[in-house]
Design a protein around this motif. Structure first.
Motif, PDB file in Angstrom:
ATOM      1  N   GLY A  63    -104.283  18.666  -3.048  1.00 28.56           N
ATOM      2  CA  GLY A  63    -103.322  18.791  -4.129  1.00 28.56           C
ATOM      3  C   GLY A  63    -102.453  17.548  -4.181  1.00 28.56           C
ATOM      4  O   GLY A  63    -102.727  16.550  -3.498  1.00 28.56           O
ATOM      5  N   GLY A  64    -101.410  17.633  -4.964  1.00 24.71           N
ATOM      6  CA  GLY A  64    -100.521  16.502  -5.108  1.00 24.71           C
ATOM      7  C   GLY A  64     -99.666  16.274  -3.880  1.00 24.71           C
ATOM      8  O   GLY A  64     -99.441  17.188  -3.083  1.00 24.71           O
ATOM      9  N   SER A  65     -99.171  15.053  -3.736  1.00 20.79           N
ATOM     10  CA  SER A  65     -98.236  14.738  -2.651  1.00 20.79           C
ATOM     11  C   SER A  65     -96.830  15.191  -3.029  1.00 20.79           C
ATOM     12  O   SER A  65     -96.560  15.529  -4.169  1.00 20.79           O
ATOM     13  N   GLY A  66     -95.952  15.184  -2.035  1.00 25.76           N
ATOM     14  CA  GLY A  66     -94.557  15.531  -2.282  1.00 25.76           C
ATOM     15  C   GLY A  66     -94.201  16.920  -1.794  1.00 25.76           C
ATOM     16  O   GLY A  66     -93.085  17.381  -2.027  1.00 25.76           O
ATOM     17  N   HIS A  67     -95.155  17.577  -1.140  1.00 26.42           N
ATOM     18  CA  HIS A  67     -94.920  18.958  -0.707  1.00 26.42           C
ATOM     19  C   HIS A  67     -94.988  19.133   0.810  1.00 26.42           C
ATOM     20  O   HIS A  67     -95.164  20.251   1.289  1.00 26.42           O
ATOM     21  N   LEU A  68     -94.895  18.075   1.561  1.00 24.54           N
ATOM     22  CA  LEU A  68     -95.059  18.200   3.024  1.00 24.54           C
ATOM     23  C   LEU A  68     -94.156  19.302   3.570  1.00 24.54           C
ATOM     24  O   LEU A  68     -93.025  19.416   3.134  1.00 24.54           O
ATOM     25  N   PRO A  69     -94.721  20.104   4.507  1.00 18.82           N
ATOM     26  CA  PRO A  69     -96.015  19.939   5.167  1.00 18.82           C
ATOM     27  C   PRO A  69     -97.242  20.321   4.350  1.00 18.82           C
ATOM     28  O   PRO A  69     -98.338  20.048   4.828  1.00 18.82           O
ATOM     29  N   LEU A  70     -97.132  20.964   3.185  1.00 17.81           N
ATOM     30  CA  LEU A  70     -98.300  21.060   2.310  1.00 17.81           C
ATOM     31  C   LEU A  70     -98.720  19.653   1.916  1.00 17.81           C
ATOM     32  O   LEU A  70     -97.856  18.859   1.594  1.00 17.81           O
ATOM     33  N   PHE A  71     -99.957  19.301   1.832  1.00 18.74           N
ATOM     34  CA  PHE A  71    -101.116  20.058   2.301  1.00 18.74           C
ATOM     35  C   PHE A  71    -101.592  19.464   3.624  1.00 18.74           C
ATOM     36  O   PHE A  71    -102.235  20.104   4.413  1.00 18.74           O
ATOM     37  N   TYR A 131    -101.370  20.912   7.395  1.00 17.71           N
ATOM     38  CA  TYR A 131    -102.104  22.076   7.884  1.00 17.71           C
ATOM     39  C   TYR A 131    -103.553  21.751   8.175  1.00 17.71           C
ATOM     40  O   TYR A 131    -104.422  22.614   8.072  1.00 17.71           O
ATOM     41  N   VAL A 132    -103.827  20.502   8.480  1.00 22.00           N
ATOM     42  CA  VAL A 132    -105.177  20.103   8.889  1.00 22.00           C
ATOM     43  C   VAL A 132    -105.203  20.107  10.412  1.00 22.00           C
ATOM     44  O   VAL A 132    -104.512  19.318  11.047  1.00 22.00           O
ATOM     45  N   GLY A 133    -105.981  21.019  10.967  1.00 19.34           N
ATOM     46  CA  GLY A 133    -106.050  21.082  12.419  1.00 19.34           C
ATOM     47  C   GLY A 133    -106.716  22.358  12.891  1.00 19.34           C
ATOM     48  O   GLY A 133    -107.172  23.178  12.079  1.00 19.34           O
ATOM     49  N   MET A 134    -106.718  22.530  14.187  1.00 16.05           N
ATOM     50  CA  MET A 134    -107.370  23.672  14.816  1.00 16.05           C
ATOM     51  C   MET A 134    -106.802  24.994  14.285  1.00 16.05           C
ATOM     52  O   MET A 134    -105.587  25.186  14.265  1.00 16.05           O
ATOM     53  N   GLY A 135    -107.684  25.878  13.837  1.00 10.23           N
ATOM     54  CA  GLY A 135    -107.247  27.182  13.369  1.00 10.23           C
ATOM     55  C   GLY A 135    -106.605  27.163  11.996  1.00 10.23           C
ATOM     56  O   GLY A 135    -106.035  28.163  11.556  1.00 10.23           O
ATOM     57  N   LEU A 136    -106.690  26.035  11.303  1.00 14.06           N
ATOM     58  CA  LEU A 136    -106.115  25.926   9.958  1.00 14.06           C
ATOM     59  C   LEU A 136    -107.172  25.269   9.049  1.00 14.06           C
ATOM     60  O   LEU A 136    -108.316  25.683   9.092  1.00 14.06           O
ATOM     61  N   CYS A 137    -106.789  24.282   8.255  1.00 15.55           N
ATOM     62  CA  CYS A 137    -107.764  23.627   7.383  1.00 15.55           C
ATOM     63  C   CYS A 137    -108.519  22.529   8.148  1.00 15.55           C
ATOM     64  O   CYS A 137    -108.027  21.985   9.126  1.00 15.55           O
ATOM     65  N   TYR A 186    -104.267  29.862   4.691  1.00 18.21           N
ATOM     66  CA  TYR A 186    -104.736  28.826   5.634  1.00 18.21           C
ATOM     67  C   TYR A 186    -104.874  29.413   7.027  1.00 18.21           C
ATOM     68  O   TYR A 186    -105.845  29.189   7.741  1.00 18.21           O
ATOM     69  N   LYS A 187    -103.827  30.114   7.418  1.00 17.27           N
ATOM     70  CA  LYS A 187    -103.743  30.607   8.793  1.00 17.27           C
ATOM     71  C   LYS A 187    -104.864  31.620   9.065  1.00 17.27           C
ATOM     72  O   LYS A 187    -105.536  31.553  10.111  1.00 17.27           O
ATOM     73  N   ALA A 188    -105.068  32.536   8.135  1.00 18.04           N
ATOM     74  CA  ALA A 188    -106.064  33.594   8.339  1.00 18.04           C
ATOM     75  C   ALA A 188    -107.477  33.038   8.210  1.00 18.04           C
ATOM     76  O   ALA A 188    -108.336  33.286   9.071  1.00 18.04           O
ATOM     77  N   ALA A 189    -107.728  32.275   7.145  1.00 22.84           N
ATOM     78  CA  ALA A 189    -109.070  31.729   6.949  1.00 22.84           C
ATOM     79  C   ALA A 189    -109.400  30.738   8.068  1.00 22.84           C
ATOM     80  O   ALA A 189    -110.535  30.693   8.566  1.00 22.84           O
ATOM     81  N   GLY A 190    -108.406  29.962   8.473  1.00 18.03           N
ATOM     82  CA  GLY A 190    -108.620  28.995   9.550  1.00 18.03           C
ATOM     83  C   GLY A 190    -108.998  29.676  10.858  1.00 18.03           C
ATOM     84  O   GLY A 190    -109.883  29.209  11.579  1.00 18.03           O
ATOM     85  N   ALA A 191    -108.343  30.779  11.138  1.00 16.27           N
ATOM     86  CA  ALA A 191    -108.661  31.524  12.365  1.00 16.27           C
ATOM     87  C   ALA A 191    -110.081  32.090  12.280  1.00 16.27           C
ATOM     88  O   ALA A 191    -110.827  32.090  13.272  1.00 16.27           O
TER      89      ALA A 191
END
Lengths: 333, 333
Positions: free
Chosen positions: B54-62, B65-71, B159-164
């Motif tokens: 998505g667009g920037s400017g929303h940190l920590p989105l997106f 959330y790139v990492g283990m158990g997430l995206c 993110y959290k559920a799908a990542g898990a």
């Protein structure tokens, strides 16, 4: 005022209530005073307790660092005001597990006075205390008067190191020596872009014309060392990093932990733009970054701005930074 | 503008550079395009990849959330702008471990268009994809048109559920079904107090007179459902929680996960004042809070305001929320 609050006079207590409701597994109020918050598992028998405290308005300072591998408790004042000696004393008793208590807080007059008073009260109850004050704000005093400096975001390093030492069972003398060693090797400088608005009065913490910045400004709006037109992120990073390198006398081959801290309203994106430049400068000087933290670690409500902290590390300091910790606002295991 | 940036046109790329320099152990750029970021250990053979963007400017989105158990990866656009289909396609290939890729992002026209295009490209290379869009913003459409809603902070739950689920080896169909189930049971509503300033143009994302608030405002300044004088934190919480309870049809005995999210400039203290009231209301209705998150999870640069998200949980959803995760901005293990 653009604040999501109720009665301004209830701001601090309602915020603490929120923290207690959100994190009952991590923190608790040991007595009847809501301004005293300790680890849910305090006191830990045979372990050194670490007590911090100070004014509200700096979350995650100070309340956010109460937990495993960090502080054992906190005494909480009004916005930008010291907690009372009685609150500090109550907190001292609540975290005392028989191995003494380290007072670890920022170097501000009211805090020093009240912690010292509380220490006298604790002594009467046979709780030994020692004191280490964070004094990392390079802009607040020159190097030759560094013991008079204010404490700002760099105290996080001391929490982390002393907390790890207490957790592994070091004695009060050892924990205090570690905190002192970390404070001695920590330096911070900040930049302010817009002030905090006090919830109770609506007053600003400082005045700054549109388009200007103030280098070295304190987290309560204390005057800095340079005011002028807002510069680029790289130019600001250059100013801050140059001052920190000089103050810590860093040279090629040295290792540092870096904390790029947002003061409130400044977006995380901008902190990463700053971090980028800090990384470039240090790498260019062959100073290696052993650990880094980017985010809001010590704020001033909605103040716009940032600070950069360096801790010069050796193997011992780095190992303590890397130890596990878990509190409402910091988790790394 | 009160921003710590360099050339506005370089803002996004310099921010990404900063993230890569700060977190090389967690994320990497797989190719030459800096706008594509994936887990340092991507692709994971035999595991479903999860791609957001998505667009920037929303940190920590997106990116956060790139990492283990997430995206598994993210395609990054300019401030408030969609990434290109080519960037999404590049990211898809980089995270494809042979078990397919779930596209999981917020429901905005440009993002939908470009993710769909990238999915077509991926199909040509025999990478199966499925799509679930976050659409939790209750104020953006009424319940009977809920599939048209915008996606905001509540996507964190997905993110959290799908990542898990991906982490434990679920199939693409299973991971997609879990994401869809979580999205279906998530609702968010926000309040804005002051706008974002665009780094490139200096324009505001919306106009709001001093002393006013806007309920239901979007994270890009999309119009809300009520504008009026700024109310107390409790009154604001009452408005938001009432809408969320009605939308999710929550009744006594239900369990929810709660996310109180800051939109940028609003201090953490105020989020806890809000959380306090949310907790009081839900407890009063005998709706239990199974998990809570308080902090900045999805922002709009320096916008002042907050949002509240609920996920109605059952045992399965709760277990996925409780699974370990580790990314640059979220760690819980």
């Amino acid at each position: 005022m653009k604040k999501i609050i109720n009665e301004p006079d209830r701001f601090v207590d309602e915020m603490i209530e929120g923290i207690l409701l959100a994190h009952p597994d991590l923190v608790k109020t040991p007595g009847t005073d809501p301004r005293v918050l300790v680890r849910a598992d305090a006191p830990l028998a045979g372990r050194v307790g670490i007590l911090t405290g100070g004014g509200s308005g700096h979350l995650p300072l100070f309340k956010g660092y109460v937990g495993m591998g960090l502080c054992s408790g906190v005494a909480i004042g009004n916005v930008f005001s010291s907690p009372s000696s009685q609150q500090i004393f109550e907190a001292t008793k609540a975290i005392s597990g028989g191995a003494g208590v380290l007072y670890l807080y920022g170097n501000y007059g009211g805090d020093v006075f009240n912690f010292d008073l509380a220490g006298d009260l604790a002594e009467l109850e046979d709780i030994p205390t020692q004191t280490v004050v964070g004094r990392d704000d390079v802009a607040s005093q020159p190097n030759e008067r560094k013991t008079d400096r204010r404490g700002v975001a760099g105290i996080f390093f001391a929490y982390k190191a002393a907390g790890a030492a207490a957790e592994r069972g070091d004695t009060l003398e050892e924990v205090a020596a570690i905190a002192e060693d970390v404070v001695e090797h920590t330096a911070t400088m900040g930049v302010g872009l817009s002030p905090t608005i006090f919830p109770t009065t609506g007053a600003k913490s400082f005045d700054l014309p549109e388009g200007e910045m103030e280098i070295g400004i304190g987290i309560h709006g204390e005057p800095g060392i340079h005011r002028g037109p807002l510069e680029t992120a790289d130019a600001i990073a250059d100013r801050l990093v140059t001052a920190l390198i000089a103050d810590l006398d860093l040279t090629a081959g040295d290792r540092v932990a870096v904390l790029v801290n947002g003061l409130g309203a400044t977006p995380l994106e901008e902190l990463y733009v700053l971090y980028r430049r800090v990384h470039q400068i240090l790498t260019g000087l062959n100073i290696s970054i052993a650990k880094k933290y980017v985010g809001e670690y010590a704020t001033s409500l909605e103040m716009a701005g940032a600070s950069i902290s360096f801790l010069k590390v050796n193997d011992a300091r780095l190992a303590l930074l890397q130890a596990p910790a878990k509190s409402p606002f910091f988790e790394e295991v």
